[in-house]
Scaffold this motif. Sequence first.
Motif, mmCIF file in Angstrom:
data_model
loop_
_atom_site.group_PDB
_atom_site.id
_atom_site.type_symbol
_atom_site.label_atom_id
_atom_site.label_comp_id
_atom_site.label_asym_id
_atom_site.label_seq_id
_atom_site.Cartn_x
_atom_site.Cartn_y
_atom_site.Cartn_z
ATOM 1 N N UNK A 70 0.958 -1.264 0.029
ATOM 2 C CA UNK A 70 0.133 0.002 -0.238
ATOM 3 C C UNK A 70 1.057 1.238 -0.065
ATOM 4 N N UNK A 71 1.929 1.213 0.677
ATOM 5 C CA UNK A 71 2.971 2.338 0.921
ATOM 6 C C UNK A 71 3.530 2.635 -0.487
ATOM 7 N N UNK A 72 3.902 1.669 -1.296
ATOM 8 C CA UNK A 72 4.582 1.787 -2.571
ATOM 9 C C UNK A 72 3.436 2.461 -3.515
ATOM 10 N N UNK A 73 2.267 1.966 -3.550
ATOM 11 C CA UNK A 73 1.260 2.765 -4.391
ATOM 12 C C UNK A 73 0.924 4.124 -3.951
ATOM 13 N N UNK A 74 1.066 4.646 -2.440
ATOM 14 C CA UNK A 74 0.643 5.703 -2.152
ATOM 15 C C UNK A 74 1.670 6.610 -2.662
ATOM 16 N N UNK A 75 2.993 6.000 -2.563
ATOM 17 C CA UNK A 75 4.203 6.935 -3.239
ATOM 18 C C UNK A 75 4.007 7.153 -4.626
ATOM 19 N N UNK A 76 3.631 6.295 -5.258
ATOM 20 C CA UNK A 76 3.455 6.428 -6.879
ATOM 21 C C UNK A 76 2.312 7.386 -7.041
ATOM 22 N N UNK A 77 1.182 7.245 -6.222
ATOM 23 C CA UNK A 77 0.202 8.183 -6.337
ATOM 24 C C UNK A 77 0.636 9.795 -6.185
ATOM 25 N N UNK A 78 1.476 9.982 -5.260
ATOM 26 C CA UNK A 78 1.999 11.132 -4.913
ATOM 27 C C UNK A 78 2.787 11.807 -5.713
ATOM 28 N N UNK A 79 3.416 10.707 -6.655
ATOM 29 C CA UNK A 79 4.590 11.294 -7.712
ATOM 30 C C UNK A 79 3.719 11.784 -8.888
ATOM 31 N N UNK A 80 2.404 11.093 -9.092
ATOM 32 C CA UNK A 80 1.623 11.398 -10.255
ATOM 33 C C UNK A 80 0.552 12.544 -10.040
ATOM 34 N N UNK A 81 0.101 12.643 -8.638
ATOM 35 C CA UNK A 81 -0.668 14.022 -8.489
ATOM 36 C C UNK A 81 -0.386 14.761 -7.148
ATOM 37 N N UNK A 82 -1.212 15.262 -6.618
ATOM 38 C CA UNK A 82 -0.549 15.755 -5.293
ATOM 39 C C UNK A 82 -1.479 15.380 -4.236
ATOM 40 N N UNK A 83 -0.946 14.202 -3.223
ATOM 41 C CA UNK A 83 -1.894 13.993 -2.272
ATOM 42 C C UNK A 83 -1.798 15.073 -1.328
ATOM 43 N N UNK A 84 -2.908 15.922 -0.765
ATOM 44 C CA UNK A 84 -3.151 17.052 0.070
ATOM 45 C C UNK A 84 -2.692 16.381 1.495
ATOM 46 N N UNK A 85 -1.899 17.465 2.208
ATOM 47 C CA UNK A 85 -1.333 16.955 3.366
ATOM 48 C C UNK A 85 -2.265 16.579 4.123
ATOM 49 N N UNK A 86 -3.703 16.845 4.148
ATOM 50 C CA UNK A 86 -4.804 16.629 5.011
ATOM 51 C C UNK A 86 -5.664 15.579 4.512
ATOM 52 N N UNK A 87 -5.116 14.861 3.606
ATOM 53 C CA UNK A 87 -5.982 13.973 2.658
ATOM 54 C C UNK A 87 -6.676 12.784 3.857
#
Length: 373
Positions: A70-87
């Motif tokens: 899950x952590x790997x996918x979250x990192x990938x998502x954060x590279x392709x979009x911007x995961x807001x700090x308070x998501x």
Amino acid sequence: MVHCYVHIPFCRERCSYCDFFLVTRRELQPRFFTALREETAARRAELAGKSVRSIHFGGGTPSLVEPRFLADWLHQLDRLAHVSGDAEITLEANPEDLSDRRLSELAAIGVNRLSIGIQSFCSRKLQALGRAHDGMTARQVVRHARKMFSNISIDLICGAEHESPGEWEGDLAAACSFDLPHVSVYMLTVEPGTMLARDLRNRRREVPGQDEQAAFYLMAADRLSASGFEHYEVSNFGRKGFFSRYNMGCWQREPYLGFGPSAHSLITRGTHEVRRANARSLTGYLRTPSESVEFIEELTEEAVISERVFLSLRLQAGLRLDELRSLHTVFPEHLLEEFRRRGWVEVRSSGELRLTSRGYLFADFIAQELLPG
Ligand code: SF4
């Protein structure tokens, strides 16, 4: 802005009443996450420049998989979009997976909301539902999770085999005793093709009828409202500030992207809205992750209106009555009056039409009747 959903299709076993898309072949997890990363990369254009407001790991049983995936996918998502700090990052979990270690690992990778499939605090009922945990585990897990996560939701089911009002009252009392911020209540539904449907057909099992189910549901609405929860959607009760951001986003028809087999997306393209449904096939998904699609369709104006009415009437906020009236050449005032007389709907002084807890039992019927023919 966008919300993201990931369908993790693995469970230990299929529960007798469940018709979700899932498999029990857990050895396929590494291949599934490779495919998930491939699908996400292929859909980079849908993510580019977007701010991700919420992420929901659903399933299946997401708590069954290694958090590092899950952590790997979250990192990938954060590279392709911007995961807001308070998501809001929610993970659906089953109690039997939530050891203290697993809870810490989930918190460490950024999960900040747990949705726990408690279903009941009563061992007899859990056994009747075919769940892997017992009442004591349910209580322990909620207590421990509460220490590590401030944002927790639990699911409860009513209408299990031989369930009595006293047993249900016990579940509601237990849920209220933990001072939780969110509870979801579901009536046991007999889905075609499930083991439960077959057992009922063969008279091997019996479950409470519709009237008893409705009485259980209304008991829940009364009990949870009296404990300070807001009944903000048909099946959902939350304290202020703790309504599910991901679900609210979907119900309010904000854009969301679903990844993984069977996941749905609502994408905005210019002035058009497009619905995409990934196929319900793990084999197809593993073979060609970004092409394993059941349909991609542009929504017609009628479809958008219909979705808006159906979804809004499921929410406490309701729908402006003048907006609903404006959809009709001749609005069916007599139906509205009839629904009011039955105590199913009310019109606020601010002009919103909303359903009562009793009305929620007939939400789809009411929406269908109030839509233009
Ligand atoms: S654990 Fe949940 S998703 Fe898995 S089979 Fe049971 S009800 Fe379905």
